[in-house]
Design a protein around this motif. Structure first.
Motif, PDB file in Angstrom:
ATOM      1  N   PHE A 232      -5.489  -1.085 -11.886  1.00  0.00           N
ATOM      2  CA  PHE A 232      -6.467  -0.736 -10.872  1.00  0.00           C
ATOM      3  C   PHE A 232      -6.607  -1.770  -9.765  1.00  0.00           C
ATOM      4  O   PHE A 232      -7.440  -1.622  -8.884  1.00  0.00           O
ATOM      5  CB  PHE A 232      -7.823  -0.451 -11.521  1.00  0.00           C
TER       6      PHE A 232
ATOM      7  N   TYR B  58      14.771  -8.450   4.813  1.00  0.00           N
ATOM      8  CA  TYR B  58      13.433  -7.891   4.757  1.00  0.00           C
ATOM      9  C   TYR B  58      13.459  -6.451   4.245  1.00  0.00           C
ATOM     10  O   TYR B  58      12.679  -6.054   3.385  1.00  0.00           O
ATOM     11  CB  TYR B  58      12.770  -7.942   6.136  1.00  0.00           C
TER      12      TYR B  58
ATOM     13  N   HIS C 292      -0.830   5.016   4.907  1.00  0.00           N
ATOM     14  CA  HIS C 292       0.079   3.866   4.889  1.00  0.00           C
ATOM     15  C   HIS C 292       1.430   4.176   5.536  1.00  0.00           C
ATOM     16  O   HIS C 292       2.412   3.511   5.270  1.00  0.00           O
ATOM     17  CB  HIS C 292       0.237   3.346   3.462  1.00  0.00           C
TER      18      HIS C 292
ATOM     19  N   TYR D 118      -3.258   8.699   0.745  1.00  0.00           N
ATOM     20  CA  TYR D 118      -2.755   7.321   0.720  1.00  0.00           C
ATOM     21  C   TYR D 118      -1.414   7.224   1.461  1.00  0.00           C
ATOM     22  O   TYR D 118      -1.195   6.302   2.264  1.00  0.00           O
ATOM     23  CB  TYR D 118      -2.608   6.833  -0.720  1.00  0.00           C
TER      24      TYR D 118
ATOM     25  N   PHE E  74      -4.985  -1.979  -7.385  1.00  0.00           N
ATOM     26  CA  PHE E  74      -4.707  -1.317  -6.107  1.00  0.00           C
ATOM     27  C   PHE E  74      -5.986  -0.923  -5.361  1.00  0.00           C
ATOM     28  O   PHE E  74      -5.998  -0.818  -4.160  1.00  0.00           O
ATOM     29  CB  PHE E  74      -3.781  -0.118  -6.296  1.00  0.00           C
TER      30      PHE E  74
ATOM     31  N   GLY F 211      -3.801  -3.172   4.451  1.00  0.00           N
ATOM     32  CA  GLY F 211      -2.803  -2.694   5.411  1.00  0.00           C
ATOM     33  C   GLY F 211      -1.535  -2.342   4.665  1.00  0.00           C
ATOM     34  O   GLY F 211      -1.509  -2.370   3.437  1.00  0.00           O
ATOM     35  N   SER F 212      -0.457  -2.040   5.378  1.00  0.00           N
ATOM     36  CA  SER F 212       0.691  -1.471   4.690  1.00  0.00           C
ATOM     37  C   SER F 212       1.922  -2.362   4.693  1.00  0.00           C
ATOM     38  O   SER F 212       2.943  -2.040   5.299  1.00  0.00           O
ATOM     39  CB  SER F 212       1.021  -0.124   5.318  1.00  0.00           C
ATOM     40  N   GLY F 213       1.823  -3.474   4.020  1.00  0.00           N
ATOM     41  CA  GLY F 213       3.010  -4.230   3.628  1.00  0.00           C
ATOM     42  C   GLY F 213       3.899  -4.729   4.744  1.00  0.00           C
ATOM     43  O   GLY F 213       5.094  -4.430   4.729  1.00  0.00           O
TER      44      GLY F 213
ATOM     45  N   TYR G 172      -3.870  -4.790 -13.921  1.00  0.00           N
ATOM     46  CA  TYR G 172      -2.620  -4.341 -13.305  1.00  0.00           C
ATOM     47  C   TYR G 172      -2.732  -2.922 -12.744  1.00  0.00           C
ATOM     48  O   TYR G 172      -2.240  -2.622 -11.671  1.00  0.00           O
ATOM     49  CB  TYR G 172      -1.468  -4.391 -14.316  1.00  0.00           C
TER      50      TYR G 172
ATOM     51  N   HIS H 278      11.048   0.508  -0.060  1.00  0.00           N
ATOM     52  CA  HIS H 278      10.956   1.220  -1.326  1.00  0.00           C
ATOM     53  C   HIS H 278      11.202   2.683  -1.053  1.00  0.00           C
ATOM     54  O   HIS H 278      10.541   3.259  -0.202  1.00  0.00           O
ATOM     55  CB  HIS H 278       9.571   1.104  -1.930  1.00  0.00           C
TER      56      HIS H 278
ATOM     57  N   TRP I 118       1.099   3.817  -8.809  1.00  0.00           N
ATOM     58  CA  TRP I 118      -0.016   3.966  -9.747  1.00  0.00           C
ATOM     59  C   TRP I 118      -0.812   5.241  -9.502  1.00  0.00           C
ATOM     60  O   TRP I 118      -1.289   5.878 -10.452  1.00  0.00           O
ATOM     61  CB  TRP I 118      -0.917   2.729  -9.718  1.00  0.00           C
TER      62      TRP I 118
ATOM     63  N   ARG J 275       3.634  -0.146  -4.482  1.00  0.00           N
ATOM     64  CA  ARG J 275       3.088  -0.281  -5.825  1.00  0.00           C
ATOM     65  C   ARG J 275       1.888   0.640  -6.065  1.00  0.00           C
ATOM     66  O   ARG J 275       1.765   1.259  -7.120  1.00  0.00           O
ATOM     67  CB  ARG J 275       2.655  -1.734  -5.971  1.00  0.00           C
ATOM     68  N   ASN J 276       1.012   0.734  -5.088  1.00  0.00           N
ATOM     69  CA  ASN J 276      -0.185   1.556  -5.262  1.00  0.00           C
ATOM     70  C   ASN J 276       0.155   3.029  -5.389  1.00  0.00           C
ATOM     71  O   ASN J 276      -0.442   3.751  -6.195  1.00  0.00           O
ATOM     72  CB  ASN J 276      -1.150   1.358  -4.085  1.00  0.00           C
TER      73      ASN J 276
ATOM     74  N   GLU K  64       2.233  -8.671  -5.235  1.00  0.00           N
ATOM     75  CA  GLU K  64       2.017  -7.717  -6.322  1.00  0.00           C
ATOM     76  C   GLU K  64       3.225  -6.789  -6.503  1.00  0.00           C
ATOM     77  O   GLU K  64       3.289  -5.998  -7.415  1.00  0.00           O
ATOM     78  CB  GLU K  64       0.755  -6.877  -6.101  1.00  0.00           C
ATOM     79  N   ASP K  65       4.177  -6.952  -5.610  1.00  0.00           N
ATOM     80  CA  ASP K  65       5.341  -6.090  -5.658  1.00  0.00           C
ATOM     81  C   ASP K  65       6.426  -6.590  -6.594  1.00  0.00           C
ATOM     82  O   ASP K  65       7.441  -5.928  -6.796  1.00  0.00           O
ATOM     83  CB  ASP K  65       5.927  -6.018  -4.250  1.00  0.00           C
TER      84      ASP K  65
ATOM     85  N   GLN L  33      -6.609  -3.810  -3.214  1.00  0.00           N
ATOM     86  CA  GLN L  33      -5.538  -4.123  -2.275  1.00  0.00           C
ATOM     87  C   GLN L  33      -5.389  -3.086  -1.167  1.00  0.00           C
ATOM     88  O   GLN L  33      -4.733  -3.327  -0.167  1.00  0.00           O
ATOM     89  CB  GLN L  33      -4.208  -4.240  -3.029  1.00  0.00           C
ATOM     90  N   ARG L  34      -5.982  -1.946  -1.372  1.00  0.00           N
ATOM     91  CA  ARG L  34      -5.827  -0.872  -0.415  1.00  0.00           C
ATOM     92  C   ARG L  34      -6.220  -1.263   1.004  1.00  0.00           C
ATOM     93  O   ARG L  34      -5.698  -0.747   1.957  1.00  0.00           O
ATOM     94  CB  ARG L  34      -6.708   0.284  -0.831  1.00  0.00           C
TER      95      ARG L  34
END
Lengths: 222, 222, 222, 222
Positions: A201, B7, B148, B144, A203, A210-212, A199, B13, B95, B91-92, A218-219, A206-207
């Protein structure tokens, strides 16, 4: 459903206080953990080598500290994920959240207990029970919020299934890990740590994605 | 990039929770530091002179306390500076921020360790490693957030270079300070304290400049 | 009552700071409680059975912990209920709230005192006094806010009577419970716990009612 | 003074983080104070009378606790008063506020030191120095905010003089109280407590005045 201004003022509860008390509890819990690591006594230290040896002797304390920090962090992220979608609250949600926080404040105790008795089965059962309670309360929290219409219907349609599935998957993994103690307590601990590292690491991998622009699965984890 | 209301509710967030948990951790860390200073025992105190002597004997504890408070403060200001510009999170980032807070909660331990063993090299290495981790996580946090698109492009164009340069400059100074321990541990500590004082008290000299009609470079420091 | 912009800026106080300091105090209080439970010493533990026995010997500590958590939670919920309706504040309300928080910070002490001396009458008197002070300050808080027009008149018309009645009912029950110590201290403690459980777990029965289309009475409790 | 959108995003600092970290520190400080009161040992307690005697022996600890809570509360109210009017911040105000918080976190230590050595002059000097530092930092905080235009000019015209006068008056009273220690330390402590009670309980007499149609002078106190 009459909705004049007075009614709204009386019945309209936001989630501000729930979030504030939760961040307070999490913030204190995260910071108190380090107090368990005691600085080695000065009397027995005579050389640089003595000091390094005394410091390295604390390594199990540091591991427990990292484990507890990670567990607390995982559930803070899970809590944040839910309250991003929960738009209202009532007295009952207050109490469900307080019981969740109760299990959060237990973690420093159960993690330290685990750290002191790494070769026994019983502390693993206690630690697992704690994680189970946290997961259960988070699940009840979400289910209650959905059932009482504190989550927008369209949002709920998208996040409900993955969110619940993630809690159940994680809890199944924790249970499997706990049961491994009948083979070896250390194996059990190692497995639980691996589940948690997944949980914390995940990320790293997933880095690259791209940006969501889609709703990331995972959100919606606890 | 579809942007209907549902959406937005799912993917949008804000940074509220990250800031709240961070201020919680910083607030607790800042307040716990004083608990390390113990009041002298009453039994051995018979006169006003005894009491003053017992109080003055605590002076190294007070120094450590000031040092730890200042370091924590520096990184709180750095964290504030970044999140003034960061307008979203995922999420990233949660963390990355938690790992930053992990290094913040270590500081009371590493500072006390340094304070107890001021004539050794090893605690300086540990202390430097802690500051290095804090700086590194802050740098990753910013990188980061920029990559992003959580920072407005026009804002980023102005603050990105000075912000990164400041972290790297500060970390170079800390590393130089740490390396001085091979000449003398006390020299090393003195140098690190001077670097920190520069951040904390620089405002004395900047006060004369007027009130920020240009973007002040000191505003983008960690 | 002149109401130009300057006047508003000077006299217009919101309740943000009161709520923030209160959630801070409650969050710390809730988290510190677990520190009273000490992990059993390793020296005397040789088998899984020894460890389980040592753990079970902590059961009174766990009970005290649960009791203290529940009491703190009840008053946090009560405080939240009031400040949902209170829309402004002044210096006096700040101090009334601080005195309420004073009694909140006493709870860890009085609960632990009760837990250590369960067969005596005096700790019950002390514990009851603490709960009485908390209830009294919450009552004064509400009365003051109403008298100084910090509660919307229409809202007040609906919530004032039930809110006050709930405080008085709860305090009567606590007093009755405390007086039972003249029959038996343990009976007295059991009764107080039952009164508290009623607040904490009442939600189990209320869940069936639907989701608050009328103003729920349980919503105006301290 | 160019004010396009990008500029505002870079230079526009609100006071949210300063207030959050301050309420965190104050909340922790207020809650930690009670930890100084230790529950009497069970071994020597055999009867209800023994227990009451052991409890009453803690009375000086309770007094110190009340004193520390009140002092912390006074400065929290003072801090709130200022930040009600301060509408922006910069890096320097961050540091001025951190130095104020540094003196706040010292209070638990200096108050306990005073409580343990009530018959000596030196702890009074230390305690006074702490209050003096808190007052000084609050004064600098206000002066800096005014000079750098973080306070609306019209608001400032009304609150500036009384706010500054109140700090200076209070500090003069504290200094007078501290100097009384050359007559008698206990007289000095009593005087300081009376000055503080005046801030905490002044509201009893002010309650009769009505609810703030003019700008109340007591509203601009530290």
């Amino acid at each position: 459903m009459r909705k004049d201004n007075t009614y709204n003022k009386i019945a309209g509860h936001d989630t501000g206080r729930i979030i504030a008390i939760s961040d307070g509890v999490f913030g204190v819990a995260l910071t108190l953990l380090v107090l368990e690591i005691r600085i080695p006594f000065m009397d027995s230290i005579r050389s640089e080598q003595d000091l390094i040896a005394a410091f390295l002797a604390l390594k199990s304390k540091f591991l427990v500290y990292l484990l507890a920090f990670m567990t607390t962090g995982i559930f803070w992220v899970g809590h944040s994920s839910q309250y991003k979608y929960i738009e209202g609250s009532d007295r009952n949600l207050n109490w469900i959240n307080l019981l969740f926080l109760l299990s959060v404040t237990m973690l420093p105790f159960t993690t330290a207990f685990l750290g002191d008795y790494t070769h026994f089965k019983f502390p693993i059962a206690v630690y697992w029970l704690n994680i189970f309670l946290m997961g259960t309360m988070l699940y009840i929290n979400w289910a209650y919020a959905c059932r009482h219409h504190f989550v927008d219907e369209k949002v709920r349609a998208v996040v409900d299934i993955p969110l619940r599935r993630r809690i159940i998957t994680a809890q199944s993994l924790y249970l499997s890990g706990a049961l491994l103690c009948f083979i070896s307590p250390l194996l059990s601990i190692a497995f639980i740590i691996l589940v948690q590292l997944n949980y914390a690491f995940a990320f790293l991998s997933q880095r690259k994605r791209g940006s969501g622009t889609a709703i990331p699965e995972e959100d919606v984890i606890p």
